[in-house]
Design a protein around this motif. Structure first.
Motif, PDB file in Angstrom:
ATOM      1  N   GLN A 251       0.833  -1.202   0.000  1.00 37.49           N
ATOM      2  CA  GLN A 251       0.000   0.000   0.000  1.00 37.49           C
ATOM      3  C   GLN A 251       0.870   1.255   0.000  1.00 37.49           C
ATOM      4  O   GLN A 251       2.003   1.247   0.493  1.00 37.49           O
ATOM      5  N   PRO A 252       0.354   2.367  -0.558  1.00 39.88           N
ATOM      6  CA  PRO A 252       1.187   3.564  -0.745  1.00 39.88           C
ATOM      7  C   PRO A 252       1.658   4.224   0.539  1.00 39.88           C
ATOM      8  O   PRO A 252       2.754   4.794   0.578  1.00 39.88           O
ATOM      9  N   VAL A 253       0.861   4.219   1.609  1.00 41.31           N
ATOM     10  CA  VAL A 253       1.259   4.805   2.900  1.00 41.31           C
ATOM     11  C   VAL A 253       1.224   3.701   3.948  1.00 41.31           C
ATOM     12  O   VAL A 253       0.215   3.007   4.096  1.00 41.31           O
ATOM     13  N   ALA A 254       2.316   3.544   4.676  1.00 43.49           N
ATOM     14  CA  ALA A 254       2.406   2.474   5.673  1.00 43.49           C
ATOM     15  C   ALA A 254       1.377   2.662   6.779  1.00 43.49           C
ATOM     16  O   ALA A 254       0.950   3.791   7.074  1.00 43.49           O
ATOM     17  N   ALA A 255       0.996   1.555   7.407  1.00 39.49           N
ATOM     18  CA  ALA A 255      -0.042   1.588   8.441  1.00 39.49           C
ATOM     19  C   ALA A 255       0.289   2.557   9.566  1.00 39.49           C
ATOM     20  O   ALA A 255      -0.571   3.301  10.041  1.00 39.49           O
ATOM     21  N   ASP A 256       1.561   2.586  10.013  1.00 36.36           N
ATOM     22  CA  ASP A 256       1.908   3.437  11.150  1.00 36.36           C
ATOM     23  C   ASP A 256       2.130   4.895  10.752  1.00 36.36           C
ATOM     24  O   ASP A 256       2.464   5.726  11.597  1.00 36.36           O
ATOM     25  N   ALA A 257       1.931   5.210   9.452  1.00 36.55           N
ATOM     26  CA  ALA A 257       2.062   6.598   8.991  1.00 36.55           C
ATOM     27  C   ALA A 257       0.726   7.181   8.539  1.00 36.55           C
ATOM     28  O   ALA A 257       0.685   8.247   7.911  1.00 36.55           O
ATOM     29  N   MET A 258      -0.377   6.514   8.870  1.00 31.75           N
ATOM     30  CA  MET A 258      -1.696   6.924   8.389  1.00 31.75           C
ATOM     31  C   MET A 258      -2.125   8.305   8.893  1.00 31.75           C
ATOM     32  O   MET A 258      -3.055   8.901   8.366  1.00 31.75           O
ATOM     33  N   ALA A 259      -1.450   8.830   9.916  1.00 33.32           N
ATOM     34  CA  ALA A 259      -1.808  10.162  10.417  1.00 33.32           C
ATOM     35  C   ALA A 259      -1.685  11.224   9.331  1.00 33.32           C
ATOM     36  O   ALA A 259      -2.312  12.292   9.435  1.00 33.32           O
ATOM     37  N   GLU A 260      -0.916  10.963   8.282  1.00 32.96           N
ATOM     38  CA  GLU A 260      -0.769  11.972   7.237  1.00 32.96           C
ATOM     39  C   GLU A 260      -2.067  12.185   6.452  1.00 32.96           C
ATOM     40  O   GLU A 260      -2.211  13.187   5.772  1.00 32.96           O
ATOM     41  N   VAL A 262      -4.963  12.509   8.073  1.00 35.37           N
ATOM     42  CA  VAL A 262      -5.871  13.222   8.974  1.00 35.37           C
ATOM     43  C   VAL A 262      -5.958  14.693   8.574  1.00 35.37           C
ATOM     44  O   VAL A 262      -4.953  15.350   8.317  1.00 35.37           O
ATOM     45  N   ARG A 263      -7.167  15.211   8.554  1.00 36.88           N
ATOM     46  CA  ARG A 263      -7.392  16.589   8.095  1.00 36.88           C
ATOM     47  C   ARG A 263      -6.927  17.593   9.145  1.00 36.88           C
ATOM     48  O   ARG A 263      -7.451  17.637  10.265  1.00 36.88           O
ATOM     49  N   GLY A 264      -5.914  18.374   8.796  1.00 33.20           N
ATOM     50  CA  GLY A 264      -5.453  19.467   9.642  1.00 33.20           C
ATOM     51  C   GLY A 264      -4.926  19.042  10.995  1.00 33.20           C
ATOM     52  O   GLY A 264      -4.855  19.872  11.916  1.00 33.20           O
ATOM     53  N   GLY A 265      -4.579  17.774  11.160  1.00 32.74           N
ATOM     54  CA  GLY A 265      -4.100  17.302  12.457  1.00 32.74           C
ATOM     55  C   GLY A 265      -5.149  17.376  13.552  1.00 32.74           C
ATOM     56  O   GLY A 265      -4.824  17.353  14.743  1.00 32.74           O
ATOM     57  N   LYS A 266      -6.426  17.466  13.167  1.00 29.58           N
ATOM     58  CA  LYS A 266      -7.512  17.632  14.150  1.00 29.58           C
ATOM     59  C   LYS A 266      -7.882  16.297  14.800  1.00 29.58           C
ATOM     60  O   LYS A 266      -7.668  15.228  14.229  1.00 29.58           O
ATOM     61  N   ALA A 429      -6.373  -3.186  19.888  1.00 28.27           N
ATOM     62  CA  ALA A 429      -6.347  -2.783  18.479  1.00 28.27           C
ATOM     63  C   ALA A 429      -7.020  -1.431  18.244  1.00 28.27           C
ATOM     64  O   ALA A 429      -6.538  -0.607  17.459  1.00 28.27           O
ATOM     65  N   LEU A 430      -8.124  -1.179  18.920  1.00 26.72           N
ATOM     66  CA  LEU A 430      -8.827   0.086  18.729  1.00 26.72           C
ATOM     67  C   LEU A 430      -7.973   1.247  19.248  1.00 26.72           C
ATOM     68  O   LEU A 430      -7.914   2.318  18.632  1.00 26.72           O
ATOM     69  N   VAL A 431      -7.271   1.018  20.352  1.00 27.40           N
ATOM     70  CA  VAL A 431      -6.356   2.030  20.876  1.00 27.40           C
ATOM     71  C   VAL A 431      -5.233   2.290  19.877  1.00 27.40           C
ATOM     72  O   VAL A 431      -4.857   3.445  19.623  1.00 27.40           O
ATOM     73  N   THR A 432      -4.711   1.239  19.269  1.00 30.22           N
ATOM     74  CA  THR A 432      -3.627   1.394  18.298  1.00 30.22           C
ATOM     75  C   THR A 432      -4.075   2.231  17.106  1.00 30.22           C
ATOM     76  O   THR A 432      -3.355   3.135  16.654  1.00 30.22           O
ATOM     77  N   ALA A 433      -5.270   1.958  16.587  1.00 28.11           N
ATOM     78  CA  ALA A 433      -5.791   2.745  15.458  1.00 28.11           C
ATOM     79  C   ALA A 433      -5.936   4.210  15.856  1.00 28.11           C
ATOM     80  O   ALA A 433      -5.558   5.117  15.101  1.00 28.11           O
ATOM     81  N   TYR A 434      -6.494   4.446  17.044  1.00 28.31           N
ATOM     82  CA  TYR A 434      -6.648   5.816  17.547  1.00 28.31           C
ATOM     83  C   TYR A 434      -5.289   6.513  17.651  1.00 28.31           C
ATOM     84  O   TYR A 434      -5.125   7.656  17.224  1.00 28.31           O
ATOM     85  N   GLU A 435      -4.317   5.823  18.213  1.00 26.82           N
ATOM     86  CA  GLU A 435      -2.986   6.428  18.391  1.00 26.82           C
ATOM     87  C   GLU A 435      -2.312   6.731  17.065  1.00 26.82           C
ATOM     88  O   GLU A 435      -1.653   7.760  16.911  1.00 26.82           O
ATOM     89  N   ARG A 436      -2.486   5.849  16.094  1.00 18.27           N
ATOM     90  CA  ARG A 436      -1.860   6.085  14.793  1.00 18.27           C
ATOM     91  C   ARG A 436      -2.464   7.301  14.104  1.00 18.27           C
ATOM     92  O   ARG A 436      -1.751   8.087  13.482  1.00 18.27           O
ATOM     93  N   LEU A 437      -3.760   7.470  14.218  1.00 11.07           N
ATOM     94  CA  LEU A 437      -4.396   8.631  13.600  1.00 11.07           C
ATOM     95  C   LEU A 437      -4.154   9.904  14.402  1.00 11.07           C
ATOM     96  O   LEU A 437      -4.146  10.999  13.840  1.00 11.07           O
ATOM     97  N   SER A 438      -3.963   9.755  15.695  1.00 13.92           N
ATOM     98  CA  SER A 438      -3.682  10.920  16.536  1.00 13.92           C
ATOM     99  C   SER A 438      -2.197  11.241  16.587  1.00 13.92           C
ATOM    100  O   SER A 438      -1.786  12.185  17.271  1.00 13.92           O
TER     101      SER A 438
END
Length: 441
Positions: A251-260, A262-266, A429-438
């Protein structure tokens, strides 16, 4: 005339894309939308029928409508010199829940005849494997036949067999006998089965073993070889077969870099409709995180206090967002008891309608959305966000797709949405997804 292959997936909830990326998800299946997907550069696309949330008759009618429109588009493109050879997949739950054989019967009637239909329920990222035709759920190294799990007790799609030939006989009410099911064991899947595949006919039912992605990769190549010899196959599968059929790069963006994405870092929001035990455990862990706010939806209030409850939840969600916190909006965890299947489905639709009213009115500056539960996620995409199509950008966790709203969305342009199946991931897992996006990993 060059013949192009396209994998067409009728997905009974939106989690079938949990092992692929860069493809379209369709929440509408009119001719124009299907044509757009057929001509898209990705080797596959998904039609999100959401039939697992419906009764059997409605599921059959929706499936028939999709198939007839697919056939119309294929015929139209062929007449214009664009011949497409479809690989048809009825994607369903890897724990054997869903409208089988209703959906495969309708697909066969409308788009057949087929030489065989294959049951391939494996989903390795979720610990679902098949050995000696017995389907297992693997948790922390322990293999449990799926008929011994909570999923087999489903009030709509319950079953009593993990041995797939017996499961088929049970679900077809004896129309297909267990001994009539062709079994492709691990030795067959890992060996050379081409001659056997070429001899299949009359839409025979086949049960396929697999323990690893490599098993399915090897078998998929043989299936493709058989189709080049003119065989026509239909698949009823979990997500892992799609990985093998599509053969996509990383995939083009790695799983642990998915925060990129996120809109405006919100901060974002989390919507939880799933009631399976795993979801509840994951929710409990997420609510321990400092920057989240728990907003419980008391579903018993929905029939009589709909607007009052909606106003309460939205007010609290907006306040949380203003304070740079993440609202976690979840349905009360008490399991409701209903007199019959119809009553259960009707109440489920009422709860979903409430959650979608929440989604439609979350703050416009929301950075992202996590949707937990298959049917909930389908409703988020099709109703809450009113998306005609969306594109999968990848997986934030094994089995958890991220899609992005189009840049012209009227409320949430370019917003990433996590499609998080109810029964996927460990308790964190849900915490991990939240942390990656945050970006707090």
């Amino acid at each position: 005339m060059t013949i192009k292959t396209k994998i067409i997936v009728l997905d009974d909830d939106p989690t079938g894309s949990q092992t692929v990326h860069s493809c379209l998800l369709l929440t509408q299946w009119d001719v124009d939308t299907l044509r757009e997907a057929m001509l898209d550069s990705a080797p596959l696309f998904f039609v999100l029928t959401n039939t697992r949330g419906m009764g059997a008759d409605r599921a059959a009618a929706i499936t028939r409508e999709v198939c007839r429109n697919v056939k119309r588009v294929l015929d139209e493109l062929k007449n214009n010199g664009q011949d497409i050879s479809p690989i048809l997949v009825s994607r369903s739950d890897s724990t054997l829940r869903g409208h089988y054989p209703v959906e495969t019967d309708v697909i066969a009637e409308e788009l057949g005849p087929f030489d065989a239909h294959f049951l391939v329920p494996a989903f390795f990222e979720g610990g679902r494997i098949t050995r000696d035709s017995i389907h297992y759920l693997v948790v922390e190294g322990k293999e449990t036949p799926v008929h011994e799990t909570e999923f087999a007790q489903d009030s709509v799609f319950g079953y009593t067999h993990s041995y797939l030939p017996d499961y088929v006989e049970e679900k077809t009410s004896g129309r297909i006998k267990a001994e009539q099911v062709e079994r492709f064991l691990l030795s067959d899947v890992r060996g050379n089965s081409l001659d056997r595949l070429l001899k299949l006919k009359n839409n025979v039912c086949c049960a396929v073993d697999s323990e690893t992605q490599a098993d399915l990769n090897h078998f998929a190549e043989q299936l493709k070889d058989a189709t080049k010899h003119g065989k026509r196959f239909l698949f009823r599968s979990g997500a892992s077969l799609l990985t093998s059929l599509a053969n996509l790069p990383a995939q083009p963006v790695a799983a642990d870099a998915m925060a990129e994405y996120v809109r405006g870092g919100k901060p974002g929001a989390v919507i939880i409709g799933s009631h399976v035990k795993k979801t509840t455990l994951q929710l409990e862990q997420l609510l321990k995180v400092a920057d989240v706010v728990a907003l419980e939806v008391d579903v018993q209030r929905i029939p009589t206090e709909y607007k009052t409850l909606l106003d309460e939840i939205l007010t609290q969600a907006r306040q949380a967002h203003t304070q740079h916190l993440t609202p976690v909006i979840y349905t009360s965890r008490v399991e409701q008891v209903f007199p019959d299947q119809q009553s259960r489905l009707a109440f489920g639709e009422q709860v979903s309608a409430f959650l979608m009213d929440v989604v439609r009115n979350l703050p416009e500056t929301l950075g992202y959305l996590i949707s937990k539960g298959g049917i909930t996620s389908n409703d988020v995409l099709s109703t809450g966000l009113a998306l005609r199509t969306s594109r999968v950008v990848g997986q934030i966790l094994p089995g958890c797709s991220v899609v992005c709203c189009p840049n012209n969305h009227p409320r949430y342009p370019d917003m990433p949405v996590v499609i998080f199946p109810g029964n996927v991931g460990d308790e964190h897992a849900l915490v991990t997804a939240y942390e990656r996006l945050s970006a707090k990993a």
